[in-house]
Design an enzyme around this catalytic site. Structure first.
Site, PDB file in Angstrom:
ATOM      1  CD  GLU A   1     -39.079   0.344  -1.823  1.00 53.20           C
ATOM      2  OE1 GLU A   1     -38.843   0.723  -2.988  1.00 53.20           O
ATOM      3  OE2 GLU A   1     -38.277  -0.309  -1.157  1.00 53.20           O
TER       4      GLU A   1
ATOM      5  CG  HIS B   1     -53.772   7.762 -29.117  1.00 50.78           C
ATOM      6  ND1 HIS B   1     -54.694   8.144 -30.059  1.00 50.78           N
ATOM      7  CD2 HIS B   1     -52.968   8.846 -28.921  1.00 50.78           C
ATOM      8  CE1 HIS B   1     -54.435   9.388 -30.436  1.00 50.78           C
ATOM      9  NE2 HIS B   1     -53.399   9.836 -29.757  1.00 50.78           N
TER      10      HIS B   1
ATOM     11  CE  LYS C   1     -33.527  -5.301  -0.922  1.00 51.93           C
ATOM     12  NZ  LYS C   1     -32.595  -4.264  -0.490  1.00 51.93           N
TER      13      LYS C   1
HETATM   14  O1  PA5 Z   1     -35.809   2.471  -1.689  1.00 53.87           O
HETATM   15  C1  PA5 Z   1     -35.311   1.433  -1.283  1.00 53.87           C
HETATM   16  O2  PA5 Z   1     -34.843   1.342  -0.147  1.00 53.87           O
HETATM   17  C2  PA5 Z   1     -35.204   0.197  -2.148  1.00 53.87           C
HETATM   18  O3  PA5 Z   1     -35.921   0.296  -3.328  1.00 53.87           O
HETATM   19  C3  PA5 Z   1     -33.754  -0.039  -2.491  1.00 53.87           C
HETATM   20  O4  PA5 Z   1     -33.250   1.041  -3.216  1.00 53.87           O
HETATM   21  C4  PA5 Z   1     -33.567  -1.325  -3.299  1.00 53.87           C
HETATM   22  O5  PA5 Z   1     -34.170  -2.400  -2.645  1.00 53.87           O
HETATM   23  C5  PA5 Z   1     -32.091  -1.615  -3.485  1.00 53.87           C
HETATM   24  O6  PA5 Z   1     -31.454  -1.649  -2.263  1.00 53.87           O
HETATM   25  P1  PA5 Z   1     -29.909  -1.458  -2.121  1.00 53.87           P
HETATM   26  O7  PA5 Z   1     -29.541  -0.104  -2.602  1.00 53.87           O
HETATM   27  O8  PA5 Z   1     -29.626  -1.636  -0.675  1.00 53.87           O
HETATM   28  O9  PA5 Z   1     -29.273  -2.516  -2.959  1.00 53.87           O
END
Ligand code: PA5
Length: 478
Positions: free
Chosen positions: A303, A332, A446
């Protein structure tokens, strides 16, 4: 004195980063020459300066978490103690960065079968569940095994608006209210942003106990904030030791000299690997305790680095696809591909010096030498030998690998590991000249979900979705 206050213990617990098998002297032409690293000096200097500047400007607030949470840590420890007396189950509701850290740390530092142990063997602490998906079967399943009256929910969302987590909150509030009436709010702790989002509004209205995720600490960099600290403390993990481990690593990864800075060197080698078309990064712990560290790392790396644009707005389409593997299990299965498939991977082994358990392999079947040779050894030796053997098999096949070794898996070394990987990721972002801290690709999904489910303000997005091409039946086989 606590063990983590002893500097000689700290040094014995220092994790190491071994990159021999990334280098041409070992793996041949697939590897890198020292001169190649040296030739990057101007890039490394610029990236190093950016790390310093961004930290000073507060843009990497996650780097201060080992230092600036004394008060909240005390509150968490006290709260965890009270929770112990009142509840049998502690359920974290969150997703992505709000869930993967708590899962990884719990798996690393607690008994492998923590939830199945009788309460006294858990130190009187509640069972721990993380419900990070919204699969209805799993959600229903949870309510089959917990008694709501003895359950505390920790709703974790930085944005305070993620559909998955907010849906879970609605479900839990509804159930708790009908079962417990006004007392329902004693069963929810919110962990969210101090100001932004809907969870903070709801928490204030309902009077939930609330922990804040500091500004400048994004989801995947938040494990060392209350996001991860609360569940860890509730399950008996020494969070002060974990933060001390992170601070210990911070000293090492704050050095400007990239040859002395393990996180900078790690990122630099991955940067070179990506430039050489090695766009897959396999994380392979040789310990079940570290199994979910690979999941946590996969999110962090994917990410943060998977980006379309660089900082100047040019299209770059960069990133390295993380793959999770487990030693020895995946020897394996996946290792066949790693040794003989395309030259497109870097494998990172996570090794352990001393496991917390020791299991001897007893004598037996002495008339069968091909079985009897195992007797007298222990599983510890076997797993270690298999790690060495896999490293060797990859080396022999001229494949790139690196090894991070934790002398033991404990809160101090896990704190180091988390911090190491966060800084490696941030530095890799600088080398790639991208923003490692945003996630426009995730946001798109989202927003589309909000639109599909009719969230006000998302009407244009809904129209955009409705105008997408209709599926062609010709391409669907039933
Ligand atoms: O790293 C990130 O920003 C995302 O993976 C968020 O953690 C994830 O989308 C969840 O978001 P939030 O904590 O706002 O619910």
């Amino acid at each position: 004195m606590k063990r983590y206050e002893d500097s000689s213990w700290q040094d014995r617990m220092a994790i190491s980063f071994d990159f021999n098998n990334m280098m041409a002297d070992f793996v041949g032409q697939e590897g890198f020459k020292w001169e190649e690293i040296e030739s990057l000096e101007p890039v490394l200097k610029r990236a190093g300066q950016a790390m310093v500047d961004k930290r000073k400007a507060g843009e990497m607030a996650w780097r201060e978490l080992p230092y600036n949470q004394a008060q909240v840590v005390q509150d968490i420890i006290e709260t965890a103690d009270q929770i112990k007396d009142k509840f049998d189950n502690f359920v974290a509701l969150g997703i992505g960065g709000s869930a993967l850290g708590p899962i990884a740390v719990q798996q690393a530092l607690n008994h492998m079968f923590y939830n199945e142990l009788p309460k006294e063997k858990r130190g009187g602490r509640p069972r721990f569940y993380v419900v990070d998906n919204i699969d209805p079967e799993r959600m229903e399943g949870l309510f089959d095994i917990i008694d709501l009256e003895k359950t505390l929910f920790n709703v974790i969302t930085k944005s305070g608006s993620t559909s998955e987590t907010m849906s879970q909150l609605l479900i839990v509030v509804d159930l708790l209210k009908s079962k417990l009436g006004d007392k329902f709010s004693d069963h929810i702790i919110a962990t969210t942003d101090r100001q932004k989002g809907n969870l903070i509004k709801i928490a204030k209205e309902e009077g939930f106990k609330t922990y804040y995720i500091p500004d400048g600490v994004g989801g995947r960099f938040s494990e060392l904030s209350p996001v991860g600290l609360l569940s860890a403390a509730v399950c008996g993990i020494d969070i002060e030791e974990m933060l001390t481990g992170a601070a210990y690593m911070d000293k090492k990864v704050s050095q400007s000299n990239p040859y002395k800075n393990p996180a900078y060197m790690a990122a630099t080698l991955q940067f070179l690997a990506m430039k050489a078309g090695k766009n897959i990064s396999v994380m392979m712990p040789y310990a079940d305790s570290l199994k979910y560290m690979a999941d946590w790392y996969a999110q962090l790396w994917a990410e943060s680095l998977g980006k379309r644009y660089d900082l100047q707005g040019n299209e770059v389409f960069v990133g390295q696809t993380p793959v999770k593997a487990l030693g020895v299990t995946d020897q394996h299965s996946q290792v066949q591909l790693y040794t003989e498939g395309p030259f497109d991977k870097v494998v990172t082994f996570l090794g352990v010096g001393e496991y917390r358990g020791k299991v001897a392999i007893p004598k037996g079947y002495e008339d069968i030498p091909a079985v009897a040779f195992l007797s007298g050894h222990c599983l510890n030796e076997l797993i270690h030998a298999e790690q060495v053997a896999t490293e060797y098999a990859l080396l022999k096949a001229n494949r790139l690998s690196r090894t991070i070794t934790l002398p033991q898996v404990n809160a101090f070394t896990v704190g180091q590991l988390l911090y190491f990987m966060e800084v490696e990721t941030a530095f890799a972002g600088e080398l790639l000249n991208i923003n490692a801290f945003d996630q426009p690709g995730v946001e798109e999904g989202k927003n589309a979900t909000y639109a599909l489910l009719g969230r006000p303000g998302y009407e244009d997005k809904k129209a955009e979705l409705d105008s997408r091409p209709k599926k062609n039946e010709k391409y669907i086989i039933r």
